[in-house]
Design an enzyme around this catalytic site. Structure first.
Site, short mmCIF file in Angstrom:
data_model
loop_
_atom_site.label_atom_id
_atom_site.label_comp_id
_atom_site.label_asym_id
_atom_site.label_seq_id
_atom_site.Cartn_x
_atom_site.Cartn_y
_atom_site.Cartn_z
CG HIS A 32 70.33 -1.55 25.20
ND1 HIS A 32 71.15 -1.80 26.27
CD2 HIS A 32 70.28 -2.70 24.48
CE1 HIS A 32 71.58 -3.05 26.21
NE2 HIS A 32 71.07 -3.62 25.13
CD GLU A 33 68.16 -3.36 21.34
OE1 GLU A 33 68.94 -3.85 20.50
OE2 GLU A 33 67.94 -3.91 22.44
CG HIS A 36 73.25 -3.74 20.72
ND1 HIS A 36 74.39 -4.20 21.35
CD2 HIS A 36 72.23 -4.01 21.59
CE1 HIS A 36 74.08 -4.70 22.54
NE2 HIS A 36 72.77 -4.59 22.71
#
Length: 379
Positions: A32-33, A36
């Protein structure tokens, strides 16, 4: 006589839950990170820190771009902190931004165009969906897909299927005009249509029949101490192992299966949230870290493939959760950016501050509620 705690006792006492839980959560949070971080980097935004977990740093390393990659003490999430952010939630550091020179403003998150900021924020949940597709596809490619033909072995007495005229031996060809290949196709279709009437086309000894049936909601045990409501029509596939087979999938077939499963989990999760809101499902099915740890431990006993499939399921759930239009979550940021794109300027600092406070309160309430459900499930 032995003194101390044996390894078996230690494992049964908690490690069998903690280790699989940390494995699953770390994989999901990292990707997920990473979404980003990568899109932010492609957009020319500098990142200051990439953390798996919150709180004090346990270990870390700083790369040549100045990003601090670290593992933190509280393994219940993670964050990427971009240049110009005041906090891990990407609230802007307005004093720091106002003091930046032209070169620094080109690398800061708060001064990036609304399109670049939106792309960077949306990349996290998108990475969760991509991760789920990859996991489902990889497990299917390695293990194959276990399937059963859509043949009725038995009809439950007093069920909607009995009332509709289903008989043992019927082969299901279609439902509402949609072709059925496997028995699971029918199950998936019924589970997504609640108590809405459906038309099932069957082959009975060479004759084609259309049977009208309305599923009914029944309470089922999920195998982990919780119950859930599910639509059923009351037909049973053969319990004979010979009726099931494993189909090998090539790379493209496995990828298609991964997309199909991810879409199925996404739509069913959205449907579940809608049913909780409307009262058709019990909100006590929402679980937190204790619940995830318990399920992770139990599933890990079934093998790595089952644990990876659980990671894929949770990855979809976390991706959807982050897309909720709640400030503090990715969806809340995207909502603010949508207003900014429409208005041609950001919302006022006061409005954003109030939004972040409301968002924080809602997230904390959800966390407390999930944790309470976890504790209630232990009693």
């Amino acid at each position: 006589m032995e003194n101390g705690i044996g390894l078996g006792t230690l494992w049964d006492g908690g490690l069998m839950y903690i280790i699989p839980f940390l494995f699953v959560l770390t994989v999901i949070v990292f990707f997920h990170e990473l979404g980003h971080y990568l899109v932010g980097r492609w957009c020319g935004i500098r990142s200051l820190a990439f953390s798996v977990g919150f709180g004090p740093e346990l270990l870390g390393v700083t790369d040549k771009r100045g990003t601090r990659w670290k593992l933190s003490a509280i393994p219940l999430g993670g964050y990427v902190k971009f240049f110009g952010d005041e906090s891990a939630a990407s609230t802007p550091d307005r004093e720091a931004v106002s003091a930046m020179n032209a070169d620094e403003r080109r690398e800061a998150f708060p001064t990036a165009s609304v399109g670049r900021r939106a792309a960077t924020v949306a990349a996290g949940p998108i990475a969760n969906f991509i991760l789920a597709i990859v996991i489902f596809a990889a497990v299917a490619f390695v293990n194959g897909r276990t399937v059963a033909d859509p043949i009725v072995a038995d009809v439950v007495a007093g069920s909607p299927a009995e009332a509709a005229g289903f008989e043992a031996g019927d082969r299901i060809d279609a439902v509402d005009g949609n072709p059925i290949t496997y028995f699971s196709d029918l199950q998936n279709y019924v589970s997504g249509h609640g108590e809405q009437p459906i038309v099932v086309t069957v082959d009975r000894g060479g004759r084609t029949l259309d049977l009208d049936v309305t599923p009914r909601i029944e309470e089922r045990d999920d195998g982990f101490g919780k119950t859930y409501n599910v639509p059923v029509i009351g037909i049973i596939a053969s319990g004979d192992a010979s009726s099931f087979r494993t189909e090998e999938l090539g790379p493209l077939q496995a990828f298609g299966y991964g997309v199909e499963q991810t879409w199925f989990v996404t739509t069913r999760t959205v449907d579940f949230i809608g049913q909780v809101i409307t009262g058709r499902q019990n909100a006590d099915q929402i679980g937190g870290p204790i619940r995830i740890a318990q399920v992770s431990g139990e599933v890990s006993n079934l093998g790595l493939g089952a644990l990876l499939n659980l990671a894929a399921l949770l990855s979809v759930s976390i991706g959807l959760l982050n897309l909720l239009p709640i400030p503090m979550l990715d969806g809340g940021h995207l909502l603010f950016y949508a207003f900014e794109a429409i208005r041609g300027k950001p919302l006022s600092e006061n409005v954003q501050e109030v939004g972040f406070r409301i968002g924080l309160a809602l997230v904390m309430m959800l966390m407390v509620f999930a944790f309470w459900n976890d504790l209630s499930g232990l009693t």
